[in-house]
Design a protein around this motif. Structure first.
Motif, PDB file in Angstrom:
ATOM      1  N   ALA A 131       0.844  -1.202   0.000  1.00 21.68           N
ATOM      2  CA  ALA A 131       0.000   0.000   0.000  1.00 21.68           C
ATOM      3  C   ALA A 131       0.871   1.241   0.000  1.00 21.68           C
ATOM      4  O   ALA A 131       1.872   1.314   0.720  1.00 21.68           O
ATOM      5  CB  ALA A 131      -0.926   0.001   1.215  1.00 21.68           C
ATOM      6  N   VAL A 189      -7.132   5.648   1.003  1.00 22.28           N
ATOM      7  CA  VAL A 189      -7.758   4.341   1.203  1.00 22.28           C
ATOM      8  C   VAL A 189      -6.700   3.260   1.418  1.00 22.28           C
ATOM      9  O   VAL A 189      -6.776   2.469   2.362  1.00 22.28           O
ATOM     10  CB  VAL A 189      -8.668   3.983   0.013  1.00 22.28           C
ATOM     11  N   ALA A 209      -5.978   1.278   5.001  1.00 20.23           N
ATOM     12  CA  ALA A 209      -6.144  -0.171   5.064  1.00 20.23           C
ATOM     13  C   ALA A 209      -4.838  -0.855   5.458  1.00 20.23           C
ATOM     14  O   ALA A 209      -4.822  -1.753   6.314  1.00 20.23           O
ATOM     15  CB  ALA A 209      -6.637  -0.692   3.717  1.00 20.23           C
ATOM     16  N   PHE A 263      -3.664  -2.424  -2.562  1.00 22.40           N
ATOM     17  CA  PHE A 263      -4.869  -1.671  -2.228  1.00 22.40           C
ATOM     18  C   PHE A 263      -4.856  -0.342  -2.976  1.00 22.40           C
ATOM     19  O   PHE A 263      -3.810   0.285  -3.135  1.00 22.40           O
ATOM     20  CB  PHE A 263      -4.939  -1.397  -0.725  1.00 22.40           C
ATOM     21  N   ALA A 290     -11.726   2.045   3.032  1.00 28.09           N
ATOM     22  CA  ALA A 290     -10.670   1.149   3.500  1.00 28.09           C
ATOM     23  C   ALA A 290     -11.261  -0.067   4.207  1.00 28.09           C
ATOM     24  O   ALA A 290     -10.764  -1.194   4.076  1.00 28.09           O
ATOM     25  CB  ALA A 290      -9.727   1.900   4.434  1.00 28.09           C
TER      26      ALA A 290
END
Length: 313
Positions: free
Chosen positions: A19, A26, A30, A121, A200
């Motif tokens: 990520a 988002v 997450a 993500f 998320a």
């Protein structure tokens, strides 16, 4: 004696999750939530000097000092049930150049650890209304993964692009022969700069179903409820067009009256709040942390206008 999380430690059917900062924060929300709730252990890093250079200095009390370069860290979680271990890669920033080279470095690390699947993500802006539950869209590098997405109630991304390193890592994974997918959380396109824990949360719900892992998402759900209310309040003010300087009737709002019950903050606490505002200005994902601290201190009303201004541009 070797460290517990050295690269020689064998992992069980590991997946790599990556990520970086992006729209609605988002991916960052997450990824960092996984690190928090699973209590991940550091497992290496990519030297920042290889991909980032100093482009500013931090100033405090008139003294300028070189700022820290963004970190790109690996973390490991060993499944107590022995089902699936995780490697989490969290990047504090995406490099201006050399992004695909960074992705190649990540995949070299993943290959040494025996990674079986790569998941990134990301976020997808739509005409989502604040009252709607966000969907999760998915894109994969191997056709055999499509059925897994459908079984986990992930909508297939029919066309479009996955930008940034959240997408580039999929290409690097494909070159290394590792199946990969990107999970994109839906968020209101007009609020791209606003942290969106709700999106998320949806991404992590889909991820937990795909990975077959039980992940406690209750804390993130609480953060989402809190930010939902704040987003609604922000949107109402923006829609009125008068902002925080008027009440919509051409009259100025009266300033809040002083109260003996109004919390008085010491200089250390005020400096801490200013540091949080500075961090949230640079990274909207930190606004959730700022809001929680203002609520904890009982001073959100004192700083409400400044907090809302974070999302005006």
């Amino acid at each position: 004696m070797r460290r517990k999380n050295s690269e020689t430690t064998k992992l069980r059917n590991p997946w790599l999750v990556a990520a970086w900062p992006g729209m609605g924060s988002v991916a960052t929300i997450a990824g960092t939530y996984l690190a928090e709730v699973l209590k991940l252990e550091p497992a290496g890093m990519i030297p920042p000097g290889q991909f980032f250079t100093i482009d500013r200095v931090d100033v405090q009390s008139g003294i300028a000092r070189s700022g820290a370069l963004p970190r790109s860290m690996f973390f490991v979680w060993r499944d107590p049930d022995g089902k699936r271990d995780l490697i989490i890669f969290l990047g504090e920033a995406q490099p201006a150049t050399g992004g695909f080279t960074m992705c190649q470095r990540i995949m070299e690390y993943a290959a040494r650890r025996g990674v079986k699947r790569v998941v990134t993500f990301a976020a997808m802006g739509t005409q989502l209304l604040p009252s709607d539950d966000p969907r999760v869209f998915g894109a994969v590098t191997a056709p055999e993964l499509l059925g897994e997405l459908r079984a986990s109630d992930v909508d297939l991304l029919q066309e479009g692009q996955v930008g940034g390193l959240n997408g580039a890592l999929l290409a690097a994974a494909a070159e290394h022969g590792v199946p990969a997918m990107c999970l994109l959380g839906e968020f209101p396109a007009y609020a791209a700069n606003v942290p969106n824990p709700r999106a998320a949360l949806a991404v992590l719900q889909a991820f937990s179903a795909l990975a077959g892992l039980e992940i406690d998402l209750s804390v993130l759900a609480g953060r989402a409820d809190q930010m939902d209310a704040q987003l609604t309040h922000l949107l109402e003010k923006l829609q009125r067009g008068a902002g925080i300087e008027g009440n919509g009737n051409g009259e100025s709002e009266e300033p809040a009256s002083e109260s003996e019950d109004r919390p008085v903050l010491d200089i250390v606490t005020r400096r801490h709040i200013e540091d949080l505002f500075g961090a949230a200005t640079e990274d909207r994902g930190r606004a959730v942390e700022l809001k929680q601290e203002l609520d904890r201190l009982g001073v959100f009303e004192q700083y409400e206008d400044r907090f809302l201004d974070l999302f005006r541009h």
